[in-house]
Design a protein around this motif. Structure first.
Motif, PDB file in Angstrom:
ATOM      1  N   ALA A  99       0.833  -1.210   0.000  1.00 17.12           N
ATOM      2  CA  ALA A  99       0.000   0.000   0.000  1.00 17.12           C
ATOM      3  C   ALA A  99       0.864   1.256   0.000  1.00 17.12           C
ATOM      4  O   ALA A  99       1.976   1.268   0.535  1.00 17.12           O
ATOM      5  CB  ALA A  99      -0.917   0.006   1.222  1.00 17.12           C
ATOM      6  N   GLU A 100       0.306   2.286  -0.590  1.00 17.16           N
ATOM      7  CA  GLU A 100       0.927   3.602  -0.574  1.00 17.16           C
ATOM      8  C   GLU A 100      -0.133   4.587  -0.104  1.00 17.16           C
ATOM      9  O   GLU A 100      -1.230   4.634  -0.657  1.00 17.16           O
ATOM     10  CB  GLU A 100       1.417   3.965  -1.970  1.00 17.16           C
ATOM     11  CG  GLU A 100       2.273   5.199  -1.991  1.00 17.16           C
ATOM     12  CD  GLU A 100       2.906   5.453  -3.341  1.00 17.16           C
ATOM     13  OE1 GLU A 100       2.611   6.522  -3.904  1.00 17.16           O
ATOM     14  OE2 GLU A 100       3.675   4.600  -3.813  1.00 17.16           O
ATOM     15  N   LEU A 101       0.190   5.326   0.946  1.00 16.33           N
ATOM     16  CA  LEU A 101      -0.723   6.332   1.484  1.00 16.33           C
ATOM     17  C   LEU A 101       0.003   7.664   1.552  1.00 16.33           C
ATOM     18  O   LEU A 101       1.156   7.723   1.989  1.00 16.33           O
ATOM     19  CB  LEU A 101      -1.207   5.951   2.884  1.00 16.33           C
ATOM     20  CG  LEU A 101      -2.076   4.702   2.995  1.00 16.33           C
ATOM     21  CD1 LEU A 101      -2.362   4.406   4.473  1.00 16.33           C
ATOM     22  CD2 LEU A 101      -3.377   4.873   2.246  1.00 16.33           C
ATOM     23  N   LEU A 113       4.128  10.181   8.582  1.00 16.75           N
ATOM     24  CA  LEU A 113       3.192   9.516   9.488  1.00 16.75           C
ATOM     25  C   LEU A 113       2.106  10.468   9.975  1.00 16.75           C
ATOM     26  O   LEU A 113       0.955  10.055  10.163  1.00 16.75           O
ATOM     27  CB  LEU A 113       3.930   8.928  10.687  1.00 16.75           C
ATOM     28  CG  LEU A 113       4.559   7.562  10.467  1.00 16.75           C
ATOM     29  CD1 LEU A 113       5.416   7.180  11.658  1.00 16.75           C
ATOM     30  CD2 LEU A 113       3.508   6.510  10.206  1.00 16.75           C
ATOM     31  N   GLU A 114       2.440  11.703  10.192  1.00 16.20           N
ATOM     32  CA  GLU A 114       1.458  12.664  10.670  1.00 16.20           C
ATOM     33  C   GLU A 114       0.357  12.894   9.642  1.00 16.20           C
ATOM     34  O   GLU A 114      -0.767  13.220  10.005  1.00 16.20           O
ATOM     35  CB  GLU A 114       2.142  13.948  11.130  1.00 16.20           C
ATOM     36  CG  GLU A 114       2.879  13.682  12.434  1.00 16.20           C
ATOM     37  CD  GLU A 114       3.766  14.789  12.939  1.00 16.20           C
ATOM     38  OE1 GLU A 114       3.950  15.807  12.231  1.00 16.20           O
ATOM     39  OE2 GLU A 114       4.300  14.629  14.052  1.00 16.20           O
ATOM     40  N   GLN A 115       0.643  12.676   8.376  1.00  4.71           N
ATOM     41  CA  GLN A 115      -0.385  12.729   7.332  1.00  4.71           C
ATOM     42  C   GLN A 115      -1.123  11.403   7.223  1.00  4.71           C
ATOM     43  O   GLN A 115      -2.327  11.375   6.980  1.00  4.71           O
ATOM     44  CB  GLN A 115       0.240  13.056   5.980  1.00  4.71           C
ATOM     45  CG  GLN A 115       0.816  14.443   5.888  1.00  4.71           C
ATOM     46  CD  GLN A 115       1.393  14.714   4.513  1.00  4.71           C
ATOM     47  OE1 GLN A 115       1.613  13.798   3.721  1.00  4.71           O
ATOM     48  NE2 GLN A 115       1.631  15.978   4.217  1.00  4.71           N
ATOM     49  N   ILE A 116      -0.420  10.323   7.418  1.00  2.74           N
ATOM     50  CA  ILE A 116      -0.954   8.978   7.187  1.00  2.74           C
ATOM     51  C   ILE A 116      -1.876   8.497   8.301  1.00  2.74           C
ATOM     52  O   ILE A 116      -2.883   7.830   8.030  1.00  2.74           O
ATOM     53  CB  ILE A 116       0.212   7.988   6.994  1.00  2.74           C
ATOM     54  CG1 ILE A 116       0.901   8.266   5.660  1.00  2.74           C
ATOM     55  CG2 ILE A 116      -0.244   6.548   7.097  1.00  2.74           C
ATOM     56  CD1 ILE A 116       2.243   7.591   5.512  1.00  2.74           C
ATOM     57  N   LEU A 117      -1.567   8.806   9.537  1.00  4.64           N
ATOM     58  CA  LEU A 117      -2.323   8.232  10.660  1.00  4.64           C
ATOM     59  C   LEU A 117      -3.829   8.468  10.545  1.00  4.64           C
ATOM     60  O   LEU A 117      -4.620   7.568  10.858  1.00  4.64           O
ATOM     61  CB  LEU A 117      -1.795   8.753  11.998  1.00  4.64           C
ATOM     62  CG  LEU A 117      -0.451   8.170  12.423  1.00  4.64           C
ATOM     63  CD1 LEU A 117       0.051   8.854  13.692  1.00  4.64           C
ATOM     64  CD2 LEU A 117      -0.522   6.669  12.610  1.00  4.64           C
ATOM     65  N   SER A 118      -4.227   9.620  10.083  1.00 10.02           N
ATOM     66  CA  SER A 118      -5.663   9.897   9.963  1.00 10.02           C
ATOM     67  C   SER A 118      -6.306   9.132   8.809  1.00 10.02           C
ATOM     68  O   SER A 118      -7.534   9.064   8.722  1.00 10.02           O
ATOM     69  CB  SER A 118      -5.900  11.398   9.793  1.00 10.02           C
ATOM     70  OG  SER A 118      -5.345  11.835   8.562  1.00 10.02           O
ATOM     71  N   LEU A 119      -5.506   8.558   7.934  1.00  2.24           N
ATOM     72  CA  LEU A 119      -6.026   7.809   6.786  1.00  2.24           C
ATOM     73  C   LEU A 119      -6.201   6.317   7.082  1.00  2.24           C
ATOM     74  O   LEU A 119      -6.803   5.604   6.289  1.00  2.24           O
ATOM     75  CB  LEU A 119      -5.081   7.966   5.584  1.00  2.24           C
ATOM     76  CG  LEU A 119      -4.807   9.394   5.124  1.00  2.24           C
ATOM     77  CD1 LEU A 119      -3.755   9.396   4.026  1.00  2.24           C
ATOM     78  CD2 LEU A 119      -6.086  10.070   4.665  1.00  2.24           C
ATOM     79  N   LEU A 175       4.904   3.018  15.734  1.00  5.77           N
ATOM     80  CA  LEU A 175       6.066   3.492  14.974  1.00  5.77           C
ATOM     81  C   LEU A 175       6.236   5.003  15.139  1.00  5.77           C
ATOM     82  O   LEU A 175       7.359   5.492  15.281  1.00  5.77           O
ATOM     83  CB  LEU A 175       5.901   3.168  13.486  1.00  5.77           C
ATOM     84  CG  LEU A 175       6.444   1.846  13.008  1.00  5.77           C
ATOM     85  CD1 LEU A 175       6.132   1.664  11.532  1.00  5.77           C
ATOM     86  CD2 LEU A 175       7.932   1.705  13.257  1.00  5.77           C
ATOM     87  N   HIS A 176       5.136   5.719  15.111  1.00  2.00           N
ATOM     88  CA  HIS A 176       5.180   7.173  15.289  1.00  2.00           C
ATOM     89  C   HIS A 176       5.747   7.523  16.659  1.00  2.00           C
ATOM     90  O   HIS A 176       6.609   8.402  16.784  1.00  2.00           O
ATOM     91  CB  HIS A 176       3.770   7.745  15.103  1.00  2.00           C
ATOM     92  CG  HIS A 176       3.716   9.228  15.096  1.00  2.00           C
ATOM     93  ND1 HIS A 176       3.083   9.939  16.080  1.00  2.00           N
ATOM     94  CD2 HIS A 176       4.218  10.149  14.233  1.00  2.00           C
ATOM     95  CE1 HIS A 176       3.188  11.225  15.819  1.00  2.00           C
ATOM     96  NE2 HIS A 176       3.873  11.391  14.705  1.00  2.00           N
ATOM     97  N   GLN A 177       5.283   6.821  17.673  1.00  4.07           N
ATOM     98  CA  GLN A 177       5.777   7.064  19.030  1.00  4.07           C
ATOM     99  C   GLN A 177       7.276   6.761  19.117  1.00  4.07           C
ATOM    100  O   GLN A 177       8.039   7.511  19.724  1.00  4.07           O
ATOM    101  CB  GLN A 177       4.997   6.213  20.027  1.00  4.07           C
ATOM    102  CG  GLN A 177       5.358   6.509  21.466  1.00  4.07           C
ATOM    103  CD  GLN A 177       4.519   5.702  22.444  1.00  4.07           C
ATOM    104  OE1 GLN A 177       3.589   4.993  22.060  1.00  4.07           O
ATOM    105  NE2 GLN A 177       4.862   5.797  23.704  1.00  4.07           N
ATOM    106  N   LEU A 178       7.697   5.657  18.514  1.00  6.90           N
ATOM    107  CA  LEU A 178       9.129   5.317  18.500  1.00  6.90           C
ATOM    108  C   LEU A 178       9.932   6.414  17.801  1.00  6.90           C
ATOM    109  O   LEU A 178      10.959   6.867  18.322  1.00  6.90           O
ATOM    110  CB  LEU A 178       9.352   3.981  17.783  1.00  6.90           C
ATOM    111  CG  LEU A 178       9.107   2.727  18.581  1.00  6.90           C
ATOM    112  CD1 LEU A 178       8.956   1.512  17.663  1.00  6.90           C
ATOM    113  CD2 LEU A 178      10.226   2.503  19.588  1.00  6.90           C
TER     114      LEU A 178
END
Length: 109
Positions: free
Chosen positions: A30-32, A73-79, A92-95
């Motif tokens: 996947a690509e987001l 990730l900040e763009q992707i998480l809401s998707l 992963l974001h937290q890490l």
């Protein structure tokens, strides 16, 4: 003997949790938001691994890569709609945030 800092210990615990998690099947290939999800995972994993193996330090190039991954990730998480995929990438974001904001260790005298 090397002492482990609290940020290192916290990242190490979260890293072990992440290593035990399965990559979300629905995100393979996947690509987001313009990011390949497998590559994003691999880039962050590489940076975290190096950070842990280098006593809480990253070189400038890896730190730049990590910051780019955080922005993606900040763009992707809401998707992300699937709970497993969302948990996986939130971890992963937290890490990535923990590693990128941890103060580099001071050289010992």
């Amino acid at each position: 003997m090397k002492r482990t800092t609290e940020p290192e210990a916290a990242v190490a615990r979260l890293w072990q949790e992440h290593l035990g998690a399965r990559f979300p099947a629905e995100l393979r290939g996947a690509e987001l938001a313009g990011a390949d999800m497998v590559l994003l995972d691999a880039d962050i994993a590489g940076c975290v691994s190096v950070w842990l193996n280098n006593g809480g330090a990253l070189d400038t190039e890896r730190l730049s890569i990590l910051r780019d991954c955080i922005a993606a990730l900040e763009q992707i998480l809401s998707l992300l709609n699937e709970p497993a995929g969302l948990r996986y990438y939130q971890r992963l974001h937290q890490l990535a945030l923990s590693v990128s904001t941890a103060e580099a260790p001071k050289p010992t005298e």
